[in-house]
Scaffold this active site. Structure first.
Site, PDB file in Angstrom:
ATOM      1  N   HIS A 160      42.641   4.068  61.527  1.00 20.59           N
ATOM      2  CA  HIS A 160      42.293   5.417  62.393  1.00 20.59           C
ATOM      3  C   HIS A 160      42.274   4.147  64.134  1.00 20.59           C
ATOM      4  CE1 HIS A 160      44.430   9.048  60.375  1.00 20.59           C
ATOM      5  NE2 HIS A 160      42.867   9.378  60.665  1.00 20.59           N
ATOM      6  N   LYS A 214      46.958  12.565  61.809  1.00 22.48           N
ATOM      7  CA  LYS A 214      48.004  13.477  61.636  1.00 22.48           C
ATOM      8  C   LYS A 214      49.345  12.805  61.561  1.00 22.48           C
ATOM      9  CE  LYS A 214      46.675  16.455  60.345  1.00 22.48           C
ATOM     10  NZ  LYS A 214      45.518  16.308  58.970  1.00 22.48           N
ATOM     11  N   SER A 265      49.792  19.759  64.693  1.00 22.45           N
ATOM     12  CA  SER A 265      49.677  18.870  62.943  1.00 22.45           C
ATOM     13  C   SER A 265      48.276  18.863  63.796  1.00 22.45           C
ATOM     14  CB  SER A 265      49.843  17.471  62.573  1.00 22.45           C
ATOM     15  OG  SER A 265      49.612  17.691  61.466  1.00 22.45           O
TER      16      SER A 265
HETATM   17  P1  A3P Z   1      51.702  19.185  58.990  1.00 23.60           P
HETATM   18  O1  A3P Z   1      50.797  19.385  59.576  1.00 23.60           O
HETATM   19  O2  A3P Z   1      53.063  18.860  60.316  1.00 23.60           O
HETATM   20  O3  A3P Z   1      52.346  19.608  57.898  1.00 23.60           O
HETATM   21  P2  A3P Z   1      48.075  13.107  58.220  1.00 23.60           P
HETATM   22  O4  A3P Z   1      47.858  12.502  56.435  1.00 23.60           O
HETATM   23  O5  A3P Z   1      48.034  11.338  58.582  1.00 23.60           O
HETATM   24  O6  A3P Z   1      46.161  13.724  58.472  1.00 23.60           O
HETATM   25  O7  A3P Z   1      49.099  13.328  58.280  1.00 23.60           O
HETATM   26  C1  A3P Z   1      48.991  15.550  58.001  1.00 23.60           C
HETATM   27  C2  A3P Z   1      51.038  15.709  58.451  1.00 23.60           C
HETATM   28  O8  A3P Z   1      51.856  15.079  57.183  1.00 23.60           O
HETATM   29  C3  A3P Z   1      51.341  17.268  58.104  1.00 23.60           C
HETATM   30  O9  A3P Z   1      51.723  17.393  59.045  1.00 23.60           O
HETATM   31  C4  A3P Z   1      51.171  16.788  56.726  1.00 23.60           C
HETATM   32  O10 A3P Z   1      52.273  18.263  56.263  1.00 23.60           O
HETATM   33  C5  A3P Z   1      52.604  15.637  56.593  1.00 23.60           C
HETATM   34  N1  A3P Z   1      52.210  15.332  55.224  1.00 23.60           N
HETATM   35  C6  A3P Z   1      51.915  15.176  53.874  1.00 23.60           C
HETATM   36  N2  A3P Z   1      51.922  14.803  52.812  1.00 23.60           N
HETATM   37  C7  A3P Z   1      54.047  15.365  53.457  1.00 23.60           C
HETATM   38  C8  A3P Z   1      54.994  14.824  53.055  1.00 23.60           C
HETATM   39  N3  A3P Z   1      54.548  14.450  50.997  1.00 23.60           N
HETATM   40  N4  A3P Z   1      56.234  14.867  53.492  1.00 23.60           N
HETATM   41  C9  A3P Z   1      56.230  15.152  53.969  1.00 23.60           C
HETATM   42  N5  A3P Z   1      54.718  15.487  55.198  1.00 23.60           N
HETATM   43  C10 A3P Z   1      53.795  15.481  54.769  1.00 23.60           C
END
Ligand code: A3P
Length: 285
Positions: A100, A45, A130
């Site tokens: 991870h 996340k 998140s």
């Molecule tokens: P939130 O849950 O705070 O919205 P991962 O890919 O490591 O699982 O992380 C997911 C988080 O990255 C989520 O955060 C998601 O919305 C955010 N995220 C993914 N793509 C993004 C983008 N293009 N710009 C900003 N945040 C992004």
């Protein structure tokens, strides 16, 4: 069939059995890197999918087609996932890999081959928020309970994938001995263009003139929310339930302010100081 209720234990971490088996985890821990590999390292996340998209676009020289036609897990596969062996393809370019895992699982092979490592870190308070919403929707994670219960488990490091503090400190400690590019989710937000320029210089893959616009457009939160290759739409609802939360949820900096009580903020601050000392101080606020 989906192993939704299975938990695997490996290197002191509990991990979702839907994604990992002892065999896949052993495969990751004995994986032979080569010098041309690019390894994206994140705690869950932290913006992993965003960086996977950026890397895809850098190596396609701004051409959005690979990002729009191939799921992220096949373009930039996770080393420790069940399907990694099948997904690992012989490509002409560098292999783009994601993990991870904490460094102790991969350190020996990384030290030997010295691939390029990108360490992406996000404010742990926003990670916790998140992660909490992700656990509510992902049926292969234990029920997170209330936010307060989840936060205590996050601080104790008993959530799946273990302690954010141990993960982050472990990788920060590898900075000297490995070829690491450290960047934060918040920097990507603040200056995507500058971040991509620095990253492509580190990778030795400068962007052709005029391609920055394509990256800015295709890696925006709105574009990625609409891209079925990354937005969770390919995953059956019994595995990830979009009625509970979205994979592309908010994509903002500082959402923790909408979730943390003053008491939780204070608790977090204490733990952060105790664990991190003077490191990552930007995340204190
Ligand atoms: P939130 O849950 O705070 O919205 P991962 O890919 O490591 O699982 O992380 C997911 C988080 O990255 C989520 O955060 C998601 O919305 C955010 N995220 C993914 N793509 C993004 C983008 N293009 N710009 C900003 N945040 C992004």
């Amino acid at each position: 069939m989906y192993r939704l209720d299975v938990t695997e234990t490996f290197a002191g971490l509990s991990l979702p059995g839907h994604l990992h088996t002892q065999e896949s985890l052993n495969f990751a821990s004995t994986f032979q890197f080569c010098g041309s590999d690019v390894l994206l390292v994140t705690y869950p996340k932290s913006g992993t999918t965003w960086m996977q998209e950026i890397l895809t676009l850098i190596y396609s020289d701004g051409d959005p087609r690979p990002a729009k036609t191939t799921p992220n897990w096949a373009r930039t596969p996770w080393l420790e996932h069940i399907h990694f062996k099948e997904l690992l393809q012989e490509t002409e370019g560098p292999r783009l890999l994601t993990t991870h895992m904490p460094p102790q699982v991969l350190a020996a092979s990384l030290r030997k081959a010295k691939p390029k490592v990108i360490h992406l870190v996000r404010n742990p308070k926003d990670v916790a928020v998140s992660f909490y919403h992700f656990c509510r929707m992902a049926n292969f994670f234990p029920d997170p309970g209330s936010f307060d219960e989840f936060l205590l488990a996050f601080l104790d490091g008993t959530v799946h994938y273990g302690s954010w503090f141990e993960h982050t400190k472990g990788w920060l400690n590898c900075k000297e001995e490995l070829d690491v590019f450290y960047i934060t989710y918040e920097e990507l937000h603040q200056d995507l263009e500058g971040s991509v320029e620095r990253l492509s210089a580190f990778l030795g893959h400068p962007l052709p003139p005029g391609q920055m616009d394509s990256i800015r457009q295709h890696c925006s939160f709105v574009s990625m929310s609409n891209n079925q290759m990354v937005n969770g739409a390919l995953i059956p609802h019994e595995i990830m339930d979009p009625s509970k939360s979205q994979f592309m949820r908010k994509g903002i900096v500082g959402d923790w302010r909408n979730h943390f009580s003053p008491l939780q903020t204070e608790l977090f601050k204490k733990k952060f100081q105790q664990e991190m000392g003077g490191r990552c101080l930007g995340f204190m606020d």
